[in-house]
Enzyme design. Structure first.
Site, PDB file in Angstrom:
ATOM      1  CB  ALA A 196     -41.823  40.652 -25.662  1.00  0.00           C
ATOM      2  CE  LYS A 197     -35.874  35.862 -19.909  1.00  0.00           C
ATOM      3  NZ  LYS A 197     -36.723  34.714 -19.549  1.00  0.00           N
ATOM      4  CB  THR A 198     -42.312  41.970 -21.107  1.00  0.00           C
ATOM      5  OG1 THR A 198     -42.328  41.914 -22.538  1.00  0.00           O
ATOM      6  CG2 THR A 198     -42.619  43.370 -20.667  1.00  0.00           C
TER       7      THR A 198
END
Length: 322
Positions: free
Chosen positions: A160-162
């Site tokens: 995830a690109k959190t």
């Protein structure tokens, strides 16, 4: 330099268009306090066939995958988000741009349980300009191996690109920059090469391209583009595997990839010059025009600018007209 908040334009927010300077959020916005949110970086390029978004479908899918992994709920589907990104270019009269779709929690309350919160989506776009100087793109970056490890797969959601993940990246990059370097190379918790601060890593050795397997690093879309260009256009073997830092020291060539960075050569790591053979970048000369790094840079520039000949014709699906 004009502050980013002080400009003309429009920002898409929850299905509506807000004047740029009026786009505001509350100081108690949950994501501001806890980092629970996700985003994408998307590029638009102007070329022979007009302006195109590059691999926007893949970026939007990754955004929605991040949303799902974080257990957030977004009331927009991929088609609506892609159309909003297209309109963001036309409303802001942009032909070359960086877009940042972002999903975040609102200000209904604070606390780790994140209950009763509204999920918001915003998309902004602006002219990014040069990510690094043309000289750095030509002669390569000097990097330092970071003392800060990349995330363990059981500590956070590495696919995830959190928002919160980038504290890790900033700690590593700022340490390297203060020490006089351009970039940092981060290792995973077991000591293998993971990625740069916000880019994937490749090395070339004896005609074979190697890149770390996807464990603790982000599954980059530029990374995937480079793998396909290398295999399908240049006919180069690509291996995804664990890599040690000394393999970067002794590589024939090395480079990093990312949406903003595109393809940037590495010329030095921890004071060791990378590549003693022809084609390697040195402080006094650019990368050789016959190097694999230069060939991939040229191919990537062609495909992003819609300069598609017979060798790249199958990649037209990567381009979405604005």
């Amino acid at each position: 330099m004009t502050p980013l908040y002080d400009r003309d334009g429009w920002i898409w927010h929850d299905g509506e268009w807000l004047p740029w300077r009026e786009a505001r959020t509350h100081l108690l916005t949950h994501t501001l306090h806890y980092g629970m949110g996700c985003f994408e970086g998307v590029r638009a390029y102007h070329g022979a066939r007009g302006t195109h978004l590059f691999r926007v479908a893949e970026h939007t899918r990754r955004l929605l995958d991040s949303v799902h992994a974080l257990d957030m709920d977004v009331p927009f589907d991929a088609g609506e988000l892609i159309e909003a990104q297209r309109q963001c270019l036309t409303r802001n009269d942009l032909s070359n741009a960086y877009l940042k779709p972002t999903v975040y929690f609102g200000a209904e309350g604070l606390g780790l349980r994140a209950k009763g919160l509204t999920t918001h989506v915003m998309i902004a776009a602006w002219d990014l300009g040069d990510y690094v100087s043309p000289e750095a793109a030509s002669i390569g970056l000097r990097a330092l191996t970071s003392s800060w490890s990349r995330h363990h797969v059981n500590i956070s959601l590495c696919r995830a690109k959190t928002n919160g993940h980038y504290v890790n990246s900033m700690l590593a990059l700022n340490t390297a920059v203060k020490a006089g370097f351009d970039e940092t190379i981060m290792l995973d918790p077991e000591g293998y090469v993971a990625e740069a601060s916000a880019a994937n890593v490749f090395l070339l050795r004896d005609g074979v391209l190697h890149t770390p397997e996807i464990t603790s690093c982000l599954q980059g879309i530029t990374r995937d583009s480079v793998i396909r260009l290398a295999r399908e256009v240049l006919g180069i073997e690509v291996r995804e595997r664990r890599i040690t830092r000394d393999e970067l020291y002794t590589a024939d060539e090395a480079f990093v990839t990312g949406t903003a960075a595109e393809i940037l050569p590495l010329r030095e790591l921890d004071g060791r010059h990378i590549g003693g053979r022809a084609g390697a970048p040195r402080p006094d000369r650019p990368i050789h025009e016959d190097s694999v790094t230069a060939a991939l840079q040229a191919l990537y520039r062609r495909v992003t600018r819609a300069d598609l000949g017979d060798d790249l014709g199958d990649l037209s699906a990567w381009l979405t007209p604005a």
